[in-house]
Enzyme design. Structure first.
Site, PDB file in Angstrom:
ATOM      1  N   HIS A  21      40.337  39.551  47.386  1.00  0.00           N
ATOM      2  CA  HIS A  21      39.345  38.474  47.254  1.00  0.00           C
ATOM      3  C   HIS A  21      39.923  37.266  46.527  1.00  0.00           C
ATOM      4  O   HIS A  21      39.657  36.117  46.887  1.00  0.00           O
ATOM      5  CB  HIS A  21      38.131  39.041  46.491  1.00  0.00           C
ATOM      6  CG  HIS A  21      37.066  38.051  46.181  1.00  0.00           C
ATOM      7  ND1 HIS A  21      36.850  37.562  44.916  1.00  0.00           N
ATOM      8  CD2 HIS A  21      36.149  37.450  46.970  1.00  0.00           C
ATOM      9  CE1 HIS A  21      35.843  36.694  44.946  1.00  0.00           C
ATOM     10  NE2 HIS A  21      35.399  36.614  46.176  1.00  0.00           N
ATOM     11  N   ARG A  66      39.081  43.351  45.072  1.00  0.00           N
ATOM     12  CA  ARG A  66      39.000  42.141  44.245  1.00  0.00           C
ATOM     13  C   ARG A  66      40.341  41.388  44.242  1.00  0.00           C
ATOM     14  O   ARG A  66      40.373  40.160  44.206  1.00  0.00           O
ATOM     15  CB  ARG A  66      38.536  42.445  42.811  1.00  0.00           C
ATOM     16  CG  ARG A  66      38.227  41.183  41.998  1.00  0.00           C
ATOM     17  CD  ARG A  66      37.503  41.465  40.688  1.00  0.00           C
ATOM     18  NE  ARG A  66      36.132  41.835  40.888  1.00  0.00           N
ATOM     19  CZ  ARG A  66      35.122  40.959  41.022  1.00  0.00           C
ATOM     20  NH1 ARG A  66      35.341  39.672  40.924  1.00  0.00           N
ATOM     21  NH2 ARG A  66      33.895  41.379  41.216  1.00  0.00           N
ATOM     22  N   SER A 100      31.840  38.076  50.733  1.00  0.00           N
ATOM     23  CA  SER A 100      33.303  38.098  50.799  1.00  0.00           C
ATOM     24  C   SER A 100      33.813  39.539  50.795  1.00  0.00           C
ATOM     25  O   SER A 100      34.691  39.899  51.585  1.00  0.00           O
ATOM     26  CB  SER A 100      33.901  37.369  49.596  1.00  0.00           C
ATOM     27  OG  SER A 100      33.475  36.030  49.567  1.00  0.00           O
TER      28      SER A 100
END
Lengths: 221, 221
Positions: free
Chosen positions: B52, B49, B24
């Protein structure tokens, strides 16, 4: 007429604590109107709560509901269905106290050491094993996935293999690996669903959808 | 070379469970490159992040870091700082087990009945009272707000009144009422911060930022 607090060059609107959510939902409605978007009546509250929890108006365009999804899911909750999540974050965000008025509980098996051990041994995700474990729970079951596409994929496989039929799927995992396909395959089944097309979603979105449905059912006193 | 599973017309990429997150983060980097966005080195992991956890590339443009924010916050964590959140969802999302290696804990007072009672009596939000209560905790304190702008506003007021100085603020509340102003006023102080400009944020974003910082600190065995 709104009063304001002034902090240097910054102004904040004084809104009573109990009115903040109401005011937010009004602002969302005003802005949707400005964008020329009219939400469908039955789904309106859910869509606005997803926007409320993310400040992302994309949800007005990407949420998908199977036929009568809102009524079907509310009916399940009323009859005591439990909700199974694929993160402890989503579990923490769902108003379990209110859900318990109807007899339901919220379950998440992701942090269960036995689930982790089995997942490691089989080389599958914890979400896969969690869904198998959840399928064994008694009573009606609503699956709310805000994180793991493998949760949806395992539900789909069990359904296809004829081992288990989920009563309802709230399918809003977020991410970049197999998230879109996992949502799309659920929509090919006859399992009733609320799904967010595309990559977006999350534990917050899963909890928002569950809470919107729970809050919309009157509690008898 | 990726293998695939085929479900009717849908194809999923076979990625080992332990590689899903890595894959990812790679996809996010590839797409940022395609958009011509190069993230600053120190902040890269945190920003990726946040993308994500939301699939929302806006975070590449809206996250703001005070000078040396990443190093300052990691240093606080290393020295045993605790994290205070303004939702139990954010608390549930933070890896407290890993944080505890350094001595820190995660606190959230939003569901504390005494906090709720005092908030009601004073006509303020629970977040306001929670921040006051948290300011009394011993040791270094990182405040991570993913929900309530009134949490940030109360922290600002206490700071201005000279009663309390937060060691660090992760200010990513989401929403429509005073959210933008609450973030902006924190950025006028000399409190070190990570803030997401604008309306977006959330408990998931607050937890993602905390975890990114925690995961980036090696644990001695």
């Amino acid at each position: 007429m709104a009063d304001n607090n002034i902090y240097g060059e910054f102004k904040t609107e004084i809104v009573k604590p109990e009115n903040i959510e109401k005011r937010s939902f009004e602002i969302i409605l005003e802005e949707l109107n400005q964008m020329g978007i009219k939400l469908p009546e039955k789904e309106d509250k859910i869509i606005r709560r997803c926007i409320h929890t993310s400040a992302d108006f994309d949800y007005a365009k990407t949420l998908r509901f199977s036929e009568n999804a809102v009524d079907i899911c509310k009916d399940l909750i009323k009859k005591g269905a439990s909700i199974i999540t694929d993160t402890n974050m989503a579990k923490a965000g769902i108003n379990e106290k209110r859900l318990s008025n109807f007899g339901g509980k919220v379950y998440c098996f992701m942090a269960d050491p036995a689930v982790a051990a089995e997942a490691k041994e089989r080389g599958v995700t914890r979400a896969t094993v969690s869904m198998e474990k959840a399928s064994q729970l008694p009573g009606k079951k609503i699956f709310a996935s805000g994180n793991a596409p493998t949760a949806l994929i395992r539900l789909y496989e069990m359904y296809k293999e004829g081992i288990f039929i989920p009563d309802f799927i709230i399918g809003v995992p977020v991410g970049f690996v197999n998230v879109e396909a996992a949502k799309d395959i659920i929509m090919t089944t006859d399992i009733p669903y609320i799904i967010n097309k595309g990559r977006k979603g999350g534990s917050n979105i899963a909890a928002a959808i569950c809470n919107s449905l729970i809050y919309d059912i009157p509690v008898d006193n």
